[in-house]
Design an enzyme around this catalytic site. Structure first.
Site, mmCIF file in Angstrom:
data_model
loop_
_atom_site.group_PDB
_atom_site.id
_atom_site.type_symbol
_atom_site.label_atom_id
_atom_site.label_comp_id
_atom_site.label_asym_id
_atom_site.label_seq_id
_atom_site.Cartn_x
_atom_site.Cartn_y
_atom_site.Cartn_z
ATOM 1 N N GLY A 71 83.446 107.260 82.404
ATOM 2 C CA GLY A 71 84.333 107.195 83.568
ATOM 3 C C GLY A 71 83.788 107.953 84.774
ATOM 4 O O GLY A 71 83.843 107.457 85.900
ATOM 5 N N THR A 72 83.259 109.133 84.532
ATOM 6 C CA THR A 72 82.786 109.953 85.651
ATOM 7 C C THR A 72 81.656 109.258 86.401
ATOM 8 O O THR A 72 81.678 109.171 87.634
ATOM 9 C CB THR A 72 82.317 111.336 85.121
ATOM 10 O OG1 THR A 72 83.413 111.923 84.407
ATOM 11 C CG2 THR A 72 81.876 112.244 86.236
ATOM 12 N N ASN A 151 96.260 110.134 84.582
ATOM 13 C CA ASN A 151 95.926 110.795 83.317
ATOM 14 C C ASN A 151 96.820 111.987 82.993
ATOM 15 O O ASN A 151 96.882 112.416 81.857
ATOM 16 C CB ASN A 151 94.457 111.240 83.318
ATOM 17 C CG ASN A 151 94.088 112.008 84.553
ATOM 18 O OD1 ASN A 151 94.145 111.492 85.663
ATOM 19 N ND2 ASN A 151 93.728 113.258 84.389
ATOM 20 N N GLN A 179 92.366 105.525 81.931
ATOM 21 C CA GLN A 179 93.507 105.731 81.021
ATOM 22 C C GLN A 179 94.241 104.436 80.699
ATOM 23 O O GLN A 179 94.847 104.308 79.637
ATOM 24 C CB GLN A 179 94.511 106.731 81.621
ATOM 25 C CG GLN A 179 93.986 108.153 81.719
ATOM 26 C CD GLN A 179 93.805 108.825 80.359
ATOM 27 O OE1 GLN A 179 94.400 108.443 79.354
ATOM 28 N NE2 GLN A 179 92.966 109.842 80.322
ATOM 29 N N SER A 199 86.047 103.916 80.399
ATOM 30 C CA SER A 199 85.349 104.851 79.521
ATOM 31 C C SER A 199 85.697 104.549 78.069
ATOM 32 O O SER A 199 86.863 104.266 77.757
ATOM 33 C CB SER A 199 85.800 106.269 79.877
ATOM 34 O OG SER A 199 85.196 107.186 79.009
ATOM 35 N N HIS A 201 85.506 106.558 75.282
ATOM 36 C CA HIS A 201 86.071 107.552 74.353
ATOM 37 C C HIS A 201 87.591 107.671 74.414
ATOM 38 O O HIS A 201 88.200 108.306 73.568
ATOM 39 C CB HIS A 201 85.375 108.914 74.507
ATOM 40 C CG HIS A 201 85.693 109.682 75.749
ATOM 41 N ND1 HIS A 201 86.608 110.706 75.756
ATOM 42 C CD2 HIS A 201 85.215 109.593 77.007
ATOM 43 C CE1 HIS A 201 86.654 111.231 76.980
ATOM 44 N NE2 HIS A 201 85.817 110.567 77.756
ATOM 45 N N THR A 237 67.321 103.624 79.837
ATOM 46 C CA THR A 237 67.382 102.791 78.634
ATOM 47 C C THR A 237 68.814 102.692 78.130
ATOM 48 O O THR A 237 69.483 103.716 77.968
ATOM 49 C CB THR A 237 66.477 103.415 77.537
ATOM 50 O OG1 THR A 237 65.160 103.483 78.060
ATOM 51 C CG2 THR A 237 66.497 102.598 76.263
ATOM 52 N N CYS A 325 91.101 123.444 82.727
ATOM 53 C CA CYS A 325 91.108 124.775 82.126
ATOM 54 C C CYS A 325 89.667 125.271 82.123
ATOM 55 O O CYS A 325 88.849 124.778 81.368
ATOM 56 C CB CYS A 325 91.640 124.675 80.701
ATOM 57 S SG CYS A 325 91.749 126.241 79.870
HETATM 58 C C1 LIG Z 1 91.580 108.932 84.920
HETATM 59 C C2 LIG Z 1 90.264 109.430 84.444
HETATM 60 N N1 LIG Z 1 89.154 109.151 85.143
HETATM 61 C C3 LIG Z 1 87.931 109.549 84.757
HETATM 62 C C4 LIG Z 1 87.764 110.286 83.613
HETATM 63 C C5 LIG Z 1 86.375 110.717 83.207
HETATM 64 O O1 LIG Z 1 85.899 109.892 82.190
HETATM 65 P P1 LIG Z 1 84.666 110.354 81.249
HETATM 66 O O2 LIG Z 1 85.202 111.454 80.383
HETATM 67 O O3 LIG Z 1 84.305 109.136 80.470
HETATM 68 O O4 LIG Z 1 83.568 110.785 82.129
HETATM 69 C C6 LIG Z 1 88.895 110.628 82.846
HETATM 70 C C7 LIG Z 1 88.746 111.485 81.641
HETATM 71 O O5 LIG Z 1 89.569 112.340 81.373
HETATM 72 C C8 LIG Z 1 90.178 110.182 83.263
HETATM 73 O O6 LIG Z 1 91.274 110.471 82.582
#
Ligand SMILES: Cc1ncc(COP(=O)(O)O)c(C=O)c1O
Length: 381
Positions: A71-72, A151, A179, A199, A201, A237, A325
């Site tokens: 996600g990031t 989130n 989310q 994402s 996970h 890769t 945190c």
């Molecule tokens: C709304 C939202 N965006 C982005 C992220 C970041 O995703 P990742 O942990 O896959 O980098 C999160 C993770 O908590 C999230 O809840």
């Protein structure tokens, strides 16, 4: 006492079938998807199949899916690359005050580079209003980024309305669906979304893998440089074992979507009813109609969220304040501050409980029981 994990919005355990297929691919299909020999072609085939599954899950074409590290990276790529590559068009961007830091920090970075960012306010339920967005869009607005579902409080934004409005403008529309993906029905074409972050996970896939949907009419430069992978849109890769594991997680999620929605909503209600019965003085933070089923954020009046979390942790119960945190210091939640004002007691007295793979009704009962004991003790200390 058995440990109780109720922080699935932070991350959720890997599904056993995902684990199995990931290990299998790691062991058996180690070829590099860019190699032209048989080993590489095998890996490429797995990658192509997975890409088709991801594309189908959001109504996109396979060519519109770019694999990322999660996600990031998807958020950073969508925001920074759109802003930089469209700077000739305009240097104004719009987002909301309640986005994840993976959206807010790229925006702040762009501000430091001379871009202008408008942060839309939200109401007390965490919803952004279309009128505010309409008033903020300018001829030089290159991108609007509004998250699909929040989130911390679970509020689902009016994505369809925003998409329909922006479709009539030159402004691109990005949504962080990290989310919402898996639980909500997302169709990027119907909703007129140009860029969407996902994402693995959060849906029981491996960590460190995700994708960015990029409308095929949009040409974004690669955020990562140094290779021609992902049709030159993301160098490096490809992590085939994680990608195939992610594919399996998506397939399972699709089969179980309606059941999961129902189950998580059941847990939510069970928790709310349990707290009422225990006569805990609380209120729900978030929107009570448009919400992600796996998230419940509650304000427990007069009880510090930090103390509550620490006491529950000692009992083996993992929940969250929904806020960052760092090094033992809890930052006040920017989401709750945007909803209620930074001086509201809710900002420091709210906790997030979130459900997922492995959550049971017994766990919810036990969590309510322990939470009630801790809350009563903290109130009288
Ligand atoms: C709304 C939202 N965006 C982005 C992220 C970041 O995703 P990742 O942990 O896959 O980098 C999160 C993770 O908590 C999230 O809840």
């Amino acid at each position: 006492m058995e440990k109780i994990y109720l922080d699935h919005a932070a991350t959720s355990p890997v599904h056993p079938e995902v684990l199995e297929v990931t290990f299998h691919v790691m062991k058996e299909h180690y070829g590099n998807a860019s190699s032209i020999h048989g080993f590489g072609r095998e890996a490429r085939k797995l990658l192509d199949e997975a890409r088709s599954v991801f594309a189908k899950s959001i109504g996109a074409k396979p060519i519109e899916i770019v694999m990322t590290s999660g996600g990031t990276e998807s958020d950073n790529t969508a925001i920074i690359e759109t802003a930089l590559s469209r700077a000739h068009f305009g240097k104004h961007l719009i987002t909301t005050a309640v986005e994840h830091h993976a959206v807010l920090e790229p925006m702040e970075y762009l501000e430091s580079m001379g871009f202008e960012v408008t942060y839309l306010p939200v109401d007390e339920t965490g919803l952004v209003h279309l009128e505010d967005l309409i008033a903020a869009v300018r001829p030089d607005t290159s991108l609007v980024s509004v998250m699909y579902g929040n989130n911390e409080v679970g509020t689902i934004m009016n994505i369809q309305e925003i998409g329909a409005f922006l479709a009539e403008t030159e402004t691109y529309f990005h949504t962080d669906a990290v989310q919402a993906y898996g639980l909500e029905d997302i169709d990027v074409k119907q909703d007129a979304i140009d860029l969407l972050s996902v994402s693995a996970h959060k849906i029981n896939g491996p960590k460190g893998i995700g994708f960015l949907y990029i409308n095929e009419e949009i040409h974004l430069p690669s955020f990562m440089r140094g290779g021609e992978q992902e049709t030159k849109r993301r160098a490096g890769t490809e992590n085939i074992p994680a990608i195939v594991g992610f594919q399996r997680a998506v397939e399972i999620t699709e089969q179980e979507r309606s059941k999961r929605r129902e189950t998580y909503d059941g847990f939510r209600n069970q928790l709310i009813e349990g707290l009422k019965q225990a006569e805990i003085d609380f209120e729900i933070n978030g929107n009570e109609t448009h919400y992600l089923k796996h998230i419940l954020n509650i304000w427990i009046k007069g009880v510090s969220s930090e103390q509550l979390l620490m006491n529950l942790d000692l009992l083996g119960i993992g929940i969250s304040a929904g806020s960052a945190c760092t090094a033992g210091n809890m930052e006040p939640s920017h989401v709750l501050s945007a909803m209620f004002g930074k001086n509201s007691p809710r900002v420091k007295e709210s906790v997030r409980v979130s459900f997922g793979l492995g959550t049971t009704t017994e766990m919810i009962d036990e969590a309510v029981k322990q939470l009630s004991v801790v809350v009563k003790r903290l109130k009288h200390s």
